[in-house]
Design a protein around this motif. Sequence first.
Motif, PDB file in Angstrom:
ATOM      1  N   TYR A 193       0.790  -1.147  -0.191  1.00 22.94           N
ATOM      2  CA  TYR A 193      -0.059   0.008   0.022  1.00 22.94           C
ATOM      3  C   TYR A 193       0.828   1.260  -0.052  1.00 22.94           C
ATOM      4  N   LYS A 194       0.945   2.018  -1.184  1.00 21.63           N
ATOM      5  CA  LYS A 194       1.409   3.252  -1.275  1.00 21.63           C
ATOM      6  C   LYS A 194       2.925   2.993  -0.792  1.00 21.63           C
ATOM      7  N   ASP A 195       3.525   3.858   0.090  1.00 21.10           N
ATOM      8  CA  ASP A 195       4.910   3.723   0.510  1.00 21.10           C
ATOM      9  C   ASP A 195       4.957   3.223   1.722  1.00 21.10           C
ATOM     10  N   LEU A 196       4.058   2.418   2.344  1.00 23.31           N
ATOM     11  CA  LEU A 196       3.893   1.966   3.565  1.00 23.31           C
ATOM     12  C   LEU A 196       4.078   0.490   3.555  1.00 23.31           C
ATOM     13  N   SER A 197       4.334  -0.133   2.578  1.00 26.80           N
ATOM     14  CA  SER A 197       4.373  -1.383   2.512  1.00 26.80           C
ATOM     15  C   SER A 197       5.491  -2.029   3.294  1.00 26.80           C
TER      16      SER A 197
ATOM     17  N   GLU B 286      -5.776 -13.101  22.294  1.00 28.66           N
ATOM     18  CA  GLU B 286      -6.742 -11.970  22.142  1.00 28.66           C
ATOM     19  C   GLU B 286      -5.727 -10.574  22.152  1.00 28.66           C
ATOM     20  N   GLN B 287      -4.832 -10.430  23.101  1.00 29.11           N
ATOM     21  CA  GLN B 287      -4.189  -9.291  23.213  1.00 29.11           C
ATOM     22  C   GLN B 287      -3.181  -9.361  21.894  1.00 29.11           C
ATOM     23  N   PHE B 288      -2.649 -10.248  21.512  1.00 32.05           N
ATOM     24  CA  PHE B 288      -1.983 -10.177  20.152  1.00 32.05           C
ATOM     25  C   PHE B 288      -2.666  -9.796  19.125  1.00 32.05           C
ATOM     26  N   LEU B 289      -4.025 -10.087  18.941  1.00 32.82           N
ATOM     27  CA  LEU B 289      -4.637  -9.740  17.648  1.00 32.82           C
ATOM     28  C   LEU B 289      -4.965  -8.082  18.116  1.00 32.82           C
ATOM     29  N   ILE B 290      -5.396  -7.702  19.022  1.00 37.81           N
ATOM     30  CA  ILE B 290      -5.330  -6.083  19.337  1.00 37.81           C
ATOM     31  C   ILE B 290      -4.229  -5.446  18.986  1.00 37.81           C
ATOM     32  N   GLN B 291      -3.097  -5.993  19.531  1.00 37.78           N
ATOM     33  CA  GLN B 291      -1.787  -5.522  19.419  1.00 37.78           C
ATOM     34  C   GLN B 291      -1.587  -5.101  17.757  1.00 37.78           C
ATOM     35  N   THR B 292      -1.740  -6.403  17.079  1.00 36.22           N
ATOM     36  CA  THR B 292      -1.375  -6.371  15.736  1.00 36.22           C
ATOM     37  C   THR B 292      -2.462  -5.365  15.002  1.00 36.22           C
ATOM     38  N   GLU B 293      -3.891  -5.371  15.258  1.00 37.23           N
ATOM     39  CA  GLU B 293      -4.619  -4.504  14.535  1.00 37.23           C
ATOM     40  C   GLU B 293      -4.234  -3.229  14.879  1.00 37.23           C
ATOM     41  N   ASN B 294      -3.685  -2.717  16.173  1.00 34.81           N
ATOM     42  CA  ASN B 294      -3.627  -1.386  16.504  1.00 34.81           C
ATOM     43  C   ASN B 294      -2.230  -0.934  15.720  1.00 34.81           C
ATOM     44  N   ARG B 295      -1.236  -1.879  15.362  1.00 38.01           N
ATOM     45  CA  ARG B 295      -0.042  -1.647  14.739  1.00 38.01           C
ATOM     46  C   ARG B 295      -0.353  -1.189  13.550  1.00 38.01           C
ATOM     47  N   PHE B 296      -1.345  -1.968  12.629  1.00 40.39           N
ATOM     48  CA  PHE B 296      -1.691  -1.689  11.479  1.00 40.39           C
ATOM     49  C   PHE B 296      -2.465  -0.051  11.407  1.00 40.39           C
ATOM     50  N   ARG B 297      -3.034  -0.037  12.420  1.00 42.10           N
ATOM     51  CA  ARG B 297      -3.812   1.194  12.310  1.00 42.10           C
ATOM     52  C   ARG B 297      -3.115   2.482  12.489  1.00 42.10           C
ATOM     53  N   GLU B 298      -1.874   2.310  13.272  1.00 41.00           N
ATOM     54  CA  GLU B 298      -0.952   3.478  13.550  1.00 41.00           C
ATOM     55  C   GLU B 298      -0.257   3.681  12.026  1.00 41.00           C
TER      56      GLU B 298
ATOM     57  N   LEU C  66      -1.174   3.199   9.070  1.00 35.04           N
ATOM     58  CA  LEU C  66      -2.315   3.629   7.990  1.00 35.04           C
ATOM     59  C   LEU C  66      -2.739   5.123   8.491  1.00 35.04           C
ATOM     60  N   GLY C  67      -2.909   5.251   9.830  1.00 35.30           N
ATOM     61  CA  GLY C  67      -3.226   6.623  10.352  1.00 35.30           C
ATOM     62  C   GLY C  67      -4.894   6.608  10.006  1.00 35.30           C
TER      63      GLY C  67
ATOM     64  N   GLU D  30      -6.558   6.803   7.277  1.00 35.95           N
ATOM     65  CA  GLU D  30      -6.984   5.970   6.369  1.00 35.95           C
ATOM     66  C   GLU D  30      -7.397   4.386   6.594  1.00 35.95           C
ATOM     67  N   ALA D  31      -7.043   4.012   7.944  1.00 32.23           N
ATOM     68  CA  ALA D  31      -7.291   2.584   8.270  1.00 32.23           C
ATOM     69  C   ALA D  31      -8.506   1.995   8.128  1.00 32.23           C
ATOM     70  N   ASP D  32      -9.686   2.651   8.257  1.00 28.62           N
ATOM     71  CA  ASP D  32     -10.861   2.138   8.140  1.00 28.62           C
ATOM     72  C   ASP D  32     -11.161   2.061   6.764  1.00 28.62           C
ATOM     73  N   SER D  33     -10.736   2.618   5.656  1.00 26.80           N
ATOM     74  CA  SER D  33     -11.167   2.720   4.319  1.00 26.80           C
ATOM     75  C   SER D  33     -10.382   2.238   3.259  1.00 26.80           C
ATOM     76  N   VAL D  34      -9.079   2.010   3.887  1.00 27.06           N
ATOM     77  CA  VAL D  34      -8.066   1.448   2.926  1.00 27.06           C
ATOM     78  C   VAL D  34      -8.345   0.024   2.352  1.00 27.06           C
ATOM     79  N   ARG D  35      -7.894  -0.446   1.184  1.00 26.81           N
ATOM     80  CA  ARG D  35      -7.980  -1.836   0.710  1.00 26.81           C
ATOM     81  C   ARG D  35      -6.570  -2.042   0.345  1.00 26.81           C
ATOM     82  N   LEU D  36      -5.873  -2.995   1.150  1.00 22.91           N
ATOM     83  CA  LEU D  36      -4.425  -3.245   1.058  1.00 22.91           C
ATOM     84  C   LEU D  36      -4.359  -4.521  -0.071  1.00 22.91           C
ATOM     85  N   THR D  37      -3.494  -4.357  -1.000  1.00 19.79           N
ATOM     86  CA  THR D  37      -3.201  -5.508  -1.937  1.00 19.79           C
ATOM     87  C   THR D  37      -2.282  -6.403  -1.112  1.00 19.79           C
ATOM     88  N   ALA D  38      -2.942  -7.793  -0.866  1.00 18.65           N
ATOM     89  CA  ALA D  38      -2.162  -9.059  -0.348  1.00 18.65           C
ATOM     90  C   ALA D  38      -1.770  -9.854  -1.270  1.00 18.65           C
TER      91      ALA D  38
END
Length: 271
Positions: free
Chosen positions: A150-154, A234-246, A248-249, A251-259
């Motif tokens: 995703y953009k320059d955040l890959s 469960e903490q691992f999942l929450i931490q992982t999602e938070n790191r992705f959100r940090e 993406l800023g 845009e986190a809720d609307s972005v579509r990443l290429t996987a």
Amino acid sequence: MAAQQFKKTAFSPVYQKYMIPVSNEIMNLVLSYVKDKTNGRPLEMAVDVGCGTGRYTLPLAPHFKNVLGTDFSDSQINVAKQYSSAKNVSYMVAPAEKLPLRTASVDLVTAALAAHWFKLDEFSGEAVRVLKTKGCLALHGGYPATELEYKDLSHDLNVVMLEVWNTLFQYNAKKIEHMLCQYKTIYQAIPLQDKEWIKDIPVKTEMSISEIIGLIQSVVMFQTFKEKDMKKAEQFLIQTENRFREILGEEADSVRLTAYFKHYCVLACKH
């Protein structure tokens, strides 16, 4: 035993919803191989072994007179039946090592994202038994890793994703070996002379952050992690999602990443 996770009623809907999408590239590869090896004869019967919730079973329906999906898990089969939409597809609870089919009655035996769970010698013997002459065996899997773009955040996204997989690998190292070598060991074990091993098949899809978190939950290794320490998982999942959100800023809720996923396939024909 990690495979027992598939028998848990709560896991099957998660697997159905979030496991990586069905690969059209793999389906086309398998069907082209079968049609080539069978010289255009009418295709009567296909069996999808370890079919899970039927995600790779239903796409076979337009190409065969009858399709049977088998799995050792009642829970997976029950979900498969709920999503079944083809009259020529049926499902049955049965182990991979004892197929409920007549000798020399099947045009295609296939297993999608499943063969690494089987007792390979026993399954191979059964597959060869039920296949017709010129019948085909197709086993495919996915490399247990995901690259995100995703953009320059890959780079930053992939640092997180790599840490996710390295954490999950700790919970099922033995079965992961088959996947890390892209089924090379399974290819070598197949007792048929006419066989092919195709690796590094690229497949890409668009995913949201919530879908990636769902994908993590749909992996058996995560379920094993959760069973051993629910709070930590469960903490691992929450931490992982938070790191992705940090990363993406806003845009986190609307972005579509290429996987990007890497698939591989073992194909063989009985003579």
